[in-house]
Design an enzyme around this catalytic site. Structure first.
Site, short mmCIF file in Angstrom:
data_model
loop_
_atom_site.label_atom_id
_atom_site.label_comp_id
_atom_site.label_asym_id
_atom_site.label_seq_id
_atom_site.Cartn_x
_atom_site.Cartn_y
_atom_site.Cartn_z
N LYS A 285 -14.33 -9.03 1.18
CA LYS A 285 -14.46 -7.51 1.59
C LYS A 285 -16.26 -7.64 1.96
O LYS A 285 -17.02 -8.24 1.13
CB LYS A 285 -14.50 -6.36 0.31
N ARG A 359 0.06 -5.34 -3.12
CA ARG A 359 1.56 -5.33 -2.83
C ARG A 359 2.22 -6.62 -3.41
O ARG A 359 3.39 -6.60 -3.49
CB ARG A 359 1.73 -5.03 -1.22
N1 BES Z 1 -7.73 -2.27 -3.45
C1 BES Z 1 -7.72 -2.00 -1.71
C2 BES Z 1 -7.50 -0.67 -1.06
C3 BES Z 1 -8.38 0.40 -1.56
C4 BES Z 1 -9.56 0.52 -0.65
C5 BES Z 1 -8.53 0.92 -2.65
C6 BES Z 1 -10.63 1.57 -0.85
C7 BES Z 1 -9.39 2.22 -2.93
C8 BES Z 1 -10.41 2.13 -1.92
C9 BES Z 1 -6.61 -2.95 -1.41
O1 BES Z 1 -6.45 -4.04 -1.89
C10 BES Z 1 -7.38 -3.48 -0.02
O2 BES Z 1 -7.91 -4.04 0.06
N2 BES Z 1 -6.07 -3.10 1.11
C11 BES Z 1 -6.35 -3.35 2.47
C12 BES Z 1 -5.15 -3.81 2.90
C13 BES Z 1 -5.30 -4.47 4.20
C14 BES Z 1 -6.19 -5.77 4.23
C15 BES Z 1 -3.85 -4.76 5.09
C16 BES Z 1 -7.03 -2.07 3.16
O3 BES Z 1 -6.54 -1.23 3.13
O4 BES Z 1 -7.94 -2.54 3.98
MN MN Z 2 -7.48 -5.69 -1.63
#
Ligand code: BES
Ligand code: MN
Ligand code: ZN
Length: 511
Positions: A285, A359
């Site tokens: 990230k 997931r």
């Molecule tokens: N933990 C994150 C989602 C999240 C984002 C929770 C902001 C709380 C606040 C999750 O693991 C994630 O990174 N999801 C990605 C998925 C994508 C790479 C398909 C997302 O939502 O960007």
């Molecule tokens: Mn994630």
């Protein structure tokens, strides 16, 4: 936590630091809410006018502090807004009471004792006010001060949460009122514990220490706790959980927490995403997106709190909690984009983005939960940023493999005052996850990302089991200022919905 009691005392004679009353928004200005008649009398019946002079309107979230007249033993009156005055012969909405009580408890940080005289129509209202007080008074101070103890934090901050709250106008000897108070206390205590876990920094909370905390709580409440460590996960073939945890120095765990009742007729399985820190892994990230990613175990914390609450309430239902714990980190041993994982269900998954890790851990836990053939499965996860874009930061999305089950879960959420909204699982989004190499990829179309994630999870739910998925990415962690009974930081989102679902399953009223 704040000590809470019911009392039949009259407000004027009670020694306290403050008396909390309700103000509603009437057609012609603020109206003193029922319950506070004696307080109004001490102001010669002019309290509504005094409040109006001070600028109060009775709007939700509003706090007006005013000095008490000589007829009251407490020096301070705190008037909290309840929103619109209900129509004749109807009562205040319990959620308005819950929020107002929370606002008051926060306004009374540092106070020792406060009396609450809010409009209490029935036992459910007592439960709502009690929850509001206990949840609103919460603060996370463990890491403030020179030593990790509460007293050190107090010394440094000079303000501790409200120590004691007395609810006036309840019926302390009435069984329904006593039960409402006991329920609120148990649920709020466990919910606040979930908040503590969410707020705990990820250098202290990792899969191993989380599992140990669950084991301790399990002993305390007579719950069966089984922890699968890395060796056991390898032996069992939990490729999703292992794949996500592969990059971390702190190995993953699958924790099964079981509450069983001898009178149970039904079995509810709860599955929680427990990423103790989500860096994104190799698909790292960017800065600005990882500061609050300690909150990525909020689903597991909610499941933990709900199972312990079910035990404390002695619900006549079996509830199994599955906590899928891992830390998502980049390293030489981390899963790469392009890797294929063989999941616990036997399906293979091509990992296209290591940041879509939730997931993967949930898929294994859902399959493990399915093997026991529960009557229903509900999973809770901070799963997608897309769900935040869709519903904002206070509402969670509900997806399900059964429309009537989704509606039942939504109604339970509404009943306990948790904003939630039904979301679809459009079949056409499934083919975006087709992989040339494996059975499925862990990513699909970008648009509708929350629904894509839901479709992925659905593939790992056993045939014929009603299943709902709560994406709490928005409401799990409050980045902004506190509001109502919701503090900054970990909120404990979904705990109260899960407890309600366990109650409804016990009474045979779910779905
Ligand atoms: N933990 C994150 C989602 C999240 C984002 C929770 C902001 C709380 C606040 C999750 O693991 C994630 O990174 N999801 C990605 C998925 C994508 C790479 C398909 C997302 O939502 O960007
Ligand atoms: Mn994630
Ligand atoms: Zn995540």
């Amino acid at each position: 936590m704040t000590a809470l009691t019911l009392s039949t005392s009259a407000a004027p004679g009670l020694r306290a630091d403050a008396i909390v009353i309700g103000v509603a928004k009437g057609a012609k200005g603020p109206v003193v809410a029922p319950g506070a008649e004696a307080v109004d009398k001490a102001y010669d019946g002019r309290l509504a006018g005094v409040l109006e002079t001070l600028g109060a309107s009775g709007a939700e979230g509003e706090v007006t502090k005013l000095p008490a007249p000589s007829g009251l033993k407490a020096p301070l009156v705190v008037a909290v807004g309840l929103g619109a005055e209900p129509e004749k012969d109807s009562a205040f909405d319990p959620e308005a009471l819950r929020k107002a009580a929370g606002v008051a408890a926060r306004a009374l940080t540092g106070a020792k004792k406060a009396a609450f005289v809010l409009p209490l129509g029935d036992a459910a209202d007592v439960g709502a006010v009690a929850e509001g007080v206990l949840l609103g008074a919460y603060s996370f101070t463990a890491y403030k001060g020179s030593a990790p103890s509460e007293s050190a934090a107090k010394a440094k901050n000079g303000k501790a949460p409200l120590a004691e709250a007395v609810l006036l106008g309840g019926k302390p000897r009435d069984a329904a009122y006593k039960a409402a108070l006991a329920r609120a206390t148990a649920v709020a205590e466990e919910l606040n514990r979930a908040r503590d876990l969410i707020n705990m920094p990820p250098n202290d909370l990792n899969p191993e220490s989380f599992a140990a905390i669950v084991q301790t709580a399990g002993k305390e409440h007579g719950l069966k706790v089984q922890v699968l460590d890395v060796k056991a996960l390898e032996k069992g073939g939990y490729g999703g959980i292992l794949g996500v945890g592969a990059g971390s120095a702190s190995g993953p765990r699958l924790v099964k927490l079981s509450y069983t009742s001898s009178k149970a007729k039904k079995h509810l399985a709860l599955v929680g995403k427990g990423i103790t820190y989500d860096s994104g892994g190799i698909s790292l990230k960017p800065a600005g997106h990882n500061e609050t990613m300690k909150c990525d175990m909020s689903g597991a914390a909610a499941v933990f709190a709900a199972v312990v609450s079910a035990a404390r309430l002695g619900l006549e239902v079996n509830v199994t909690g599955w906590l899928a714990l891992a830390e998502n980190m980049p390293s030489g041993s981390a899963t790469r984009p392009g890797d294929v994982l063989r999941m616990y269900s036997g399906k293979t998954v091509e990992v296209l983005n290591t940041d879509a890790e939730g997931r993967l851990v949930l898929a294994d836990a859902l399959w493990a939960a399915s093997a026991e053939k529960p009557d229903a499965i509900v999973d809770v996860a901070t799963l997608t940023g897309a769900m935040m874009l869709a519903l904002g930061s206070r509402t969670f999305g509900i997806m399900a493999n059964d429309d009537s089950f989704r509606t039942a879960v939504h109604e339970a959420a509404e009943e306990v005052g948790e904003p939630a909204w039904p979301m679809p699982l459009p079949e056409h989004l499934r083919k975006g996850m087709d992989s040339p190499t494996a059975d499925i990829a862990n990513m699909g179309e970008r648009l509708g990302g929350g629904l894509v994630a839901g479709l992925f999870l659905r593939e790992f739910v056993g045939e014929g089991i009603p299943w709902a998925h709560l994406d709490i990415a928005g409401p799990a962690f409050n980045d902004g200022g506190p509001f109502g009974y919701t503090p900054k930081g970990g909120t404990g989102s979904a705990v109260r919905t899960l407890v309600r679902l366990a109650e409804l399953t016990a009474s045979g009223d779910l779905g």
